[in-house]
Design a protein around this motif. Structure first.
Motif, PDB file in Angstrom:
ATOM      1  N   GLU A  19       0.854  -1.091  -0.445  1.00 19.77           N
ATOM      2  CA  GLU A  19      -0.250   0.006   0.230  1.00 19.77           C
ATOM      3  C   GLU A  19       1.194   0.942   0.104  1.00 19.77           C
ATOM      4  O   GLU A  19       1.130   1.747   1.063  1.00 19.77           O
ATOM      5  N   GLU A 221       2.020  -6.695   8.304  1.00 23.06           N
ATOM      6  CA  GLU A 221       2.097  -5.339   7.807  1.00 23.06           C
ATOM      7  C   GLU A 221       3.024  -4.099   8.123  1.00 23.06           C
ATOM      8  O   GLU A 221       2.972  -3.920   9.318  1.00 23.06           O
ATOM      9  N   LYS A 223       4.320  -0.620   9.094  1.00 22.90           N
ATOM     10  CA  LYS A 223       3.883   0.445   8.047  1.00 22.90           C
ATOM     11  C   LYS A 223       4.210   1.688   7.914  1.00 22.90           C
ATOM     12  O   LYS A 223       5.727   1.833   8.628  1.00 22.90           O
ATOM     13  N   LYS A 272      -3.534  -5.677  14.726  1.00 21.85           N
ATOM     14  CA  LYS A 272      -3.904  -5.157  13.838  1.00 21.85           C
ATOM     15  C   LYS A 272      -5.280  -4.908  13.778  1.00 21.85           C
ATOM     16  O   LYS A 272      -6.898  -5.760  14.360  1.00 21.85           O
TER      17      LYS A 272
END
Ligand code: ADP
Ligand code: MG
Length: 484
Positions: A19, A221, A223, A272
């Protein structure tokens, strides 16, 4: 081709989806008129809307919409002519609104593709899931005051495009190649400057592992990773970590982790959060965004030539290899420079070699961009002309180029000043060669008794005696004649 990772108990496939948050190139913020310039005095670019004063109303900035649509078109993606801005609710000191205006179920851009050029020369299509517009948050500053954290709202409300890939990437190298290509496309379009050091492009990196052929594994994930090198390091580390846990009989918990570049490792940040934790709902202050077909068509018609099309054209029109074409189209400025060198019918392959080997080599050595090149495209073209009409030899041309790079002077001027014109006068070369043969009877005998390797030695001597200025072809012909 899928790169598998060897574990203790067999092979693993690494699955990655990125992303990317890309700051939109625009003078003003997404919903306010405040400026967006990087590096300004803290809190000097904050309107009442960005500071979330009660009763302020957001107004969409049409330029940001245009940039998002242009980016979508550049990613071969579906443009959604109806899209919706939602509130994503959460508390954070640098988010005075208490929510971020983003797009959730109905983004402005849908599915697309990016063709990624892999390090082994292959190309692969990576799916784009969506692109949506959203506000950036402010910044907490922890190192200015010994007792307090400070807040800088300059970035609050700046327009970001979040570009979400499908989980199509299979290695750190592929992820790096994807980011490189995505950044090139954004820069060609002028929709994001791609400057990762300044934070205008950053990536959330999703990583999971699985046995080949199995369904997708649970992902973690990382960041806000802010360089391509760190993205690759984070993937390598995280894949290893997950494989070891599973091989030891454990399982992966879905969580958000932090990549620490100093230690080269990832650490847990928080479990999450799910979408319902944010209680998304359509922002009542904003109407759905409706785009006319004409608006989209006009933007499509005005798109610049993008890297893939340019690469194909360079291969067809100039007969360049895929490798050379790739290198030249990586940045729009480089491609334009190359085309300015070949303009007027110069040989494209020679021009490509000079730009890639000599110019890039010198620029890299001095850490300069092509825009800062001391040698202009016209000047390099001039040097190639002297080479083509045999005014100078190839060896001399390299020296002349180095001098041009150092001084910014034209090639003709340097050749004149230093007396570097190629010697094409047969008589002069004959005299030199006769002298060398006379001085080296042993080598001359070796040559005559069939040791043709000595010929190269003689050529070298002749070139040295003329400071590299003798025409090498003439030297060889005369040598053969005199020794034969
Ligand atoms: P969220 O919005 O909650 O982060 P998404 O489903 O939109 O979740 O996915 C975000 C990113 O994670 C996408 O880039 C997607 O490709 C990637 N992704 C989804 N599932 C996996 C998986 N199992 N392994 C690796 N990446 C994944
Ligand atoms: Mg996410």
């Amino acid at each position: 081709m899928t790169a598998l990772v060897e574990g203790r108990t067999g092979e693993w496939e690494v699955v990655i989806g990125l992303e990317v948050h890309a700051q939109v190139v625009s003078q003003a913020k997404l919903f306010s008129g405040a400026p967006t310039a990087f590096g300004a005095e803290p809190n000097s670019q904050v309107s009442l809307i960005d500071a979330a004063m009660p009763g302020m109303l957001p107004v969409i900035n049409e330029e940001c919409v245009r940039q998002a649509v242009r980016t979508g078109l550049g990613l071969n993606a579906k443009i959604n002519r109806h899209s919706v801005f939602d509130r994503k609710n959460y508390f954070y000191p640098d988010l005075p609104q208490g929510y971020q205006i983003s797009q959730y179920k109905q983004p402005i851009v849908g599915e697309g593709t990016v063709t990624v050029d892999l390090p082994d020369g292959e190309a692969r299509d990576v799916g784009i899931e969506r692109l949506h517009l959203e506000q950036d948050a402010g910044k907490s500053v922890h190192d200015r005051d010994p007792r307090n954290s400070l807040i800088d709202l300059n970035r609050a409300g700046v327009a970001l495009m979040e570009i979400v890939s499908k989980p199509d990437l299979r290695s750190a190298d592929e992820a790096g190649a994807y980011l490189t290509k995505l950044r090139a496309i954004l820069r060609y379009l002028g929709t994001c400057d791609g400057n990762m050091e300044q934070g205008s492009m950053r990536a959330d990196v999703n990583v999971s592992v699985r046995r080949p052929g199995e369904p997708l594994g649970t992902r973690c994930e990382m960041k806000n990773v802010n360089s391509i090198r760190f993205v690759k390091q984070a993937i390598e580390y995280e894949a290893r970590r997950q494989i070891e846990i599973i091989e030891d009989g454990g399982s992966i918990a879905q969580e958000t982790r932090l990549f620490d570049p100093d230690r080269g490792e990832t650490r847990p940040m928080r479990a999450k959060e799910e979408a319902h934790d944010y209680r998304y709902f359509p922002d009542p202050d904003l109407l759905p965004l409706e785009l006319s077909e004409a608006f989209v068509d006009e933007l499509r018609a005005a798109l610049p030539e993008l890297p893939d099309v340019k690469k194909a054209r360079f291969m067809v029109d100039y007969g360049l290899s895929a490798y050379d074409a790739n290198v030249l189209v990586a940045e729009r400025e480089t491609a334009a420079f190359f085309e300015a060198v070949v303009a007027g019918g110069r040989d494209p392959k020679t021009a490509a070699n000079w730009v890639i080997s000599n110019l890039f080599g010198s620029l890299n050595r001095e850490d300069k961009t092509i825009a800062e090149s001391p040698v202009s495209a016209e000047q390099l073209g001039g040097l190639l002309d002297l080479l083509a009409d045999k005014t100078i030899s190839g060896r001399i041309a390299k020296d002349v180029f180095d001098e041009m790079f150092k001084t910014g002077k034209d090639s003709a001027e340097i050749v004149e000043e230093k007396g570097l014109k190629q010697i094409t006068d047969t008589g002069a070369i004959e005299t030199v060669i006769e002298q060398i043969i006379a001085d080296n009877p042993k080598q001359a005998d070796q040559y005559r008794s069939g040791n043709t390797k000595v010929a190269g030695w003689f050529t070298g001597q002749a070139m040295r005696a003329t400071q590299g200025k003798a025409n090498p072809q003439l030297v060889n012909e005369i040598l053969k004649d005199k020794l034969g």
